[in-house]
Design a protein around this motif. Structure first.
Motif, PDB file in Angstrom:
ATOM      1  N   MET A  30       0.849  -1.187   0.000  1.00 47.83           N
ATOM      2  CA  MET A  30       0.000   0.000   0.000  1.00 47.83           C
ATOM      3  C   MET A  30       0.885   1.237   0.000  1.00 47.83           C
ATOM      4  SD  MET A  30      -2.980  -1.115   2.694  1.00 47.83           S
ATOM      5  CE  MET A  30      -3.744  -2.732   2.626  1.00 47.83           C
ATOM      6  N   THR A  31       0.773   2.056  -1.037  1.00 47.37           N
ATOM      7  CA  THR A  31       1.645   3.219  -1.161  1.00 47.37           C
ATOM      8  C   THR A  31       0.943   4.515  -0.748  1.00 47.37           C
ATOM      9  OG1 THR A  31       0.977   3.461  -3.475  1.00 47.37           O
ATOM     10  CG2 THR A  31       2.943   2.139  -3.019  1.00 47.37           C
ATOM     11  N   PHE A  32      -0.315   4.438  -0.364  1.00 46.26           N
ATOM     12  CA  PHE A  32      -1.053   5.631   0.037  1.00 46.26           C
ATOM     13  C   PHE A  32      -0.981   5.801   1.560  1.00 46.26           C
ATOM     14  CE2 PHE A  32      -3.687   1.940  -0.821  1.00 46.26           C
ATOM     15  CZ  PHE A  32      -4.253   1.696   0.420  1.00 46.26           C
ATOM     16  N   ARG A  33      -1.226   7.025   2.005  1.00 49.18           N
ATOM     17  CA  ARG A  33      -1.249   7.297   3.440  1.00 49.18           C
ATOM     18  C   ARG A  33      -2.525   6.744   4.064  1.00 49.18           C
ATOM     19  NH1 ARG A  33       0.482  13.682   2.980  1.00 49.18           N
ATOM     20  NH2 ARG A  33       2.752  13.392   3.087  1.00 49.18           N
ATOM     21  N   ILE A  34      -2.453   6.398   5.335  1.00 44.37           N
ATOM     22  CA  ILE A  34      -3.636   5.965   6.078  1.00 44.37           C
ATOM     23  C   ILE A  34      -3.712   6.755   7.375  1.00 44.37           C
ATOM     24  CG2 ILE A  34      -4.912   4.058   7.092  1.00 44.37           C
ATOM     25  CD1 ILE A  34      -3.565   2.163   5.286  1.00 44.37           C
ATOM     26  N   SER A  35      -4.885   7.332   7.629  1.00 50.05           N
ATOM     27  CA  SER A  35      -5.113   8.148   8.812  1.00 50.05           C
ATOM     28  C   SER A  35      -6.365   7.666   9.529  1.00 50.05           C
ATOM     29  CB  SER A  35      -5.240   9.619   8.405  1.00 50.05           C
ATOM     30  OG  SER A  35      -4.046  10.073   7.787  1.00 50.05           O
ATOM     31  N   VAL A  36      -6.653   8.265  10.675  1.00 54.51           N
ATOM     32  CA  VAL A  36      -7.744   7.799  11.527  1.00 54.51           C
ATOM     33  C   VAL A  36      -8.621   8.959  11.951  1.00 54.51           C
ATOM     34  CG1 VAL A  36      -8.320   6.655  13.709  1.00 54.51           C
ATOM     35  CG2 VAL A  36      -6.374   5.853  12.361  1.00 54.51           C
ATOM     36  N   LEU A  37      -9.927   8.760  11.855  1.00 53.20           N
ATOM     37  CA  LEU A  37     -10.925   9.693  12.386  1.00 53.20           C
ATOM     38  C   LEU A  37     -11.626   9.019  13.546  1.00 53.20           C
ATOM     39  CD1 LEU A  37     -12.846  12.181  12.339  1.00 53.20           C
ATOM     40  CD2 LEU A  37     -14.208  10.929  10.640  1.00 53.20           C
ATOM     41  N   ASP A  38     -11.656   9.674  14.699  1.00 50.51           N
ATOM     42  CA  ASP A  38     -12.360   9.137  15.868  1.00 50.51           C
ATOM     43  C   ASP A  38     -13.457  10.106  16.275  1.00 50.51           C
ATOM     44  OD1 ASP A  38     -12.764   7.222  17.973  1.00 50.51           O
ATOM     45  OD2 ASP A  38     -11.942   8.722  19.333  1.00 50.51           O
ATOM     46  N   ARG A  39     -14.698   9.621  16.298  1.00 49.73           N
ATOM     47  CA  ARG A  39     -15.840  10.473  16.656  1.00 49.73           C
ATOM     48  C   ARG A  39     -16.131  10.472  18.155  1.00 49.73           C
ATOM     49  NH1 ARG A  39     -17.669   7.836  11.855  1.00 49.73           N
ATOM     50  NH2 ARG A  39     -17.771   9.281  10.089  1.00 49.73           N
ATOM     51  N   SER A  40     -15.249   9.898  18.936  1.00 43.53           N
ATOM     52  CA  SER A  40     -15.443   9.798  20.390  1.00 43.53           C
ATOM     53  C   SER A  40     -16.773   9.129  20.721  1.00 43.53           C
ATOM     54  CB  SER A  40     -15.371  11.184  21.048  1.00 43.53           C
ATOM     55  OG  SER A  40     -14.149  11.800  20.785  1.00 43.53           O
ATOM     56  N   PRO A  41     -16.975   7.878  20.246  1.00 44.51           N
ATOM     57  CA  PRO A  41     -18.232   7.199  20.526  1.00 44.51           C
ATOM     58  C   PRO A  41     -18.365   6.865  22.001  1.00 44.51           C
ATOM     59  CG  PRO A  41     -16.661   5.669  19.577  1.00 44.51           C
ATOM     60  CD  PRO A  41     -16.033   7.035  19.492  1.00 44.51           C
ATOM     61  N   ALA A  42     -19.542   7.084  22.548  1.00 43.15           N
ATOM     62  CA  ALA A  42     -19.816   6.660  23.920  1.00 43.15           C
ATOM     63  C   ALA A  42     -20.155   5.175  23.910  1.00 43.15           C
ATOM     64  CB  ALA A  42     -20.968   7.468  24.501  1.00 43.15           C
ATOM     65  N   ARG A  43     -19.801   4.494  24.975  1.00 39.18           N
ATOM     66  CA  ARG A  43     -20.121   3.080  25.124  1.00 39.18           C
ATOM     67  C   ARG A  43     -21.047   2.907  26.318  1.00 39.18           C
ATOM     68  NH1 ARG A  43     -15.253   3.929  22.944  1.00 39.18           N
ATOM     69  NH2 ARG A  43     -14.690   2.605  21.154  1.00 39.18           N
ATOM     70  N   ARG A  44     -22.075   2.101  26.138  1.00 38.86           N
ATOM     71  CA  ARG A  44     -23.101   1.969  27.169  1.00 38.86           C
ATOM     72  C   ARG A  44     -22.474   1.589  28.507  1.00 38.86           C
ATOM     73  NH1 ARG A  44     -25.999  -2.095  28.840  1.00 38.86           N
ATOM     74  NH2 ARG A  44     -25.525  -3.497  27.090  1.00 38.86           N
ATOM     75  N   GLY A  45     -22.847   2.344  29.534  1.00 37.96           N
ATOM     76  CA  GLY A  45     -22.338   2.083  30.866  1.00 37.96           C
ATOM     77  C   GLY A  45     -21.042   2.796  31.196  1.00 37.96           C
ATOM     78  N   ARG A  46     -20.454   3.500  30.229  1.00 33.46           N
ATOM     79  CA  ARG A  46     -19.158   4.150  30.462  1.00 33.46           C
ATOM     80  C   ARG A  46     -19.250   5.678  30.449  1.00 33.46           C
ATOM     81  NH1 ARG A  46     -14.617   1.042  29.924  1.00 33.46           N
ATOM     82  NH2 ARG A  46     -13.430   2.690  28.880  1.00 33.46           N
ATOM     83  N   GLY A  47     -20.228   6.243  29.763  1.00 36.39           N
ATOM     84  CA  GLY A  47     -20.442   7.684  29.813  1.00 36.39           C
ATOM     85  C   GLY A  47     -19.601   8.466  28.827  1.00 36.39           C
ATOM     86  N   SER A  48     -20.016   9.716  28.617  1.00 37.92           N
ATOM     87  CA  SER A  48     -19.350  10.553  27.623  1.00 37.92           C
ATOM     88  C   SER A  48     -17.982  11.046  28.090  1.00 37.92           C
ATOM     89  CB  SER A  48     -20.241  11.739  27.260  1.00 37.92           C
ATOM     90  OG  SER A  48     -20.574  12.490  28.410  1.00 37.92           O
ATOM     91  N   ALA A  49     -17.813  11.289  29.383  1.00 34.44           N
ATOM     92  CA  ALA A  49     -16.497  11.724  29.867  1.00 34.44           C
ATOM     93  C   ALA A  49     -15.450  10.652  29.599  1.00 34.44           C
ATOM     94  CB  ALA A  49     -16.566  12.057  31.359  1.00 34.44           C
ATOM     95  N   GLN A  50     -15.804   9.392  29.823  1.00 33.85           N
ATOM     96  CA  GLN A  50     -14.877   8.304  29.548  1.00 33.85           C
ATOM     97  C   GLN A  50     -14.616   8.181  28.058  1.00 33.85           C
ATOM     98  OE1 GLN A  50     -13.143   6.389  31.840  1.00 33.85           O
ATOM     99  NE2 GLN A  50     -12.028   5.838  29.960  1.00 33.85           N
TER     100      GLN A  50
END
Length: 329
Positions: free
Chosen positions: A1-21
């Motif tokens: 693979m000669t192309f760059r790879i990057s990451v987007l994180d939408r900060s998903p909340a997980r049930r029981g863990r809350g938005s601060a976590q």
């Protein structure tokens, strides 16, 4: 693979863990992603979404940049119609001044998804109609040549140069071409429509060199079924949002699979998972190759979420190995 790879994180909340976590998880995930050798780490802007904690991307980008040292950090994106261009210029001027050479400015045109959110933001649906004018005003604040507000300077942004990307579908790709800016695009309206938008972007590009970033979800595991399971939690939250109008926190995959579902929900879940790139290393290599061949992408922006954070990191580690990324200690 000669192309760059990057990451987007939408900060998903997980049930029981809350938005601060969820926000703390994003910062920890960014450190993992940097260690795996990815090119960029971007965060997003969503308002009043129970399943997404990332509502203030410039603040979160600062937190990510402060715990990393190499990876580029940016936004995918700041929804410019929600903000005054002067304020966005100032915020990114601060980021670039504190973390020189590492900040990306990704811009989108969405406004709040509900009337209540738009009212709370002080915007109406029509706020997105002059997105092009808003982008030009923002760029002029960086260039120091804006004339709409005599005597006003975006300090410390004025004179700084940082990569600016447009998140777009359809006609938004035409604006990116007109302004000579890199394009970030996803197959939101299907791959055929995306490929056509990219073709128009390249054929009408007004700058020195077009640059296309294609956003997609990728899951890599030892078996096809394991990869599919990684994609199910976010896919189910999307299905649920279409039926109930609310995108909920991610749930464990076994609980989701055991839930009673309507025929429409089953079909939607299967369709969403099938539309994403998931499978064994060999399967993912083939699918990514087909995507890059179809789009000519210069870079991939991967935005995969699942309930199990450790499993997600393992998937990104496997993808980094496929791509031959340089892992740091």
């Amino acid at each position: 693979m000669t192309f760059r790879i990057s990451v987007l994180d939408r900060s998903p909340a997980r049930r029981g863990r809350g938005s601060a976590q969820a926000l703390r998880d994003t910062v920890a995930f960014a450190r993992d992603i940097e260690g795996l050798g990815y090119h960029r780490f971007w965060v997003s802007e969503h308002h009043s979404v129970p399943g997404v904690a990332g509502s203030a991307p410039t603040v979160l980008a600062a937190a990510v940049a402060s715990v990393t040292s190499r990876i580029r950090v940016g936004t995918g994106g700041v929804m410019l119609p929600n903000h005054r261009p002067l304020v966005v210029a100032e915020q990114f001027g601060v980021l670039e001044s504190l973390f020189p050479g590492r900040i990306d400015l990704g811009l989108g045109r969405s406004v709040g998804f509900t009337d209540g959110v738009r009212q709370a933001l002080g915007q109406g649906r029509e706020a997105a109609e002059d997105f092009g004018g808003q982008v030009r005003e923002l760029l002029a604040f960086f260039g120091g040549d804006q004339t709409a507000y005599p005597g006003v300077h975006a300090i410390p942004a004025e004179g700084l140069s940082l990569p600016t990307f447009l998140l777009a579908t359809g006609s938004g790709a035409d604006l990116a071409a007109e302004l000579g800016l890199p394009l970030v695009i996803a197959p939101a309206r299907g791959e055929r429509a995306m490929v056509e938008a990219i073709r128009r972007y390249r054929s009408t590009f007004a700058g020195a060199e077009p640059y296309v970033v294609v956003s997609t979800s990728v899951a890599v595991a030892d078996t096809h079924e394991e990869a599919r399971r990684l994609l199910v939690p976010e896919a189910w939250s999307t299905v649920y949002s279409r039926s109930h109008g609310v995108f909920p926190p991610l749930s464990p995959v076994d609980e989701i699979l055991a839930l009673p579902k309507t025929d429409r929900e089953r079909v939607r879940l299967d369709d969403i998972v099938a539309s994403q790139i998931g499978g064994t290393p060999a399967e993912v290599t083939d699918r990514l190759g087909e995507l890059v061949q179809a789009t000519g992408a210069d870079e991939l922006l991967v935005s995969t979420s699942t309930y199990d954070q450790a499993a997600r990191v393992e998937s990104f580690a496997a993808l980094a190995e496929l791509a031959g990324l340089s892992v740091s200690a």
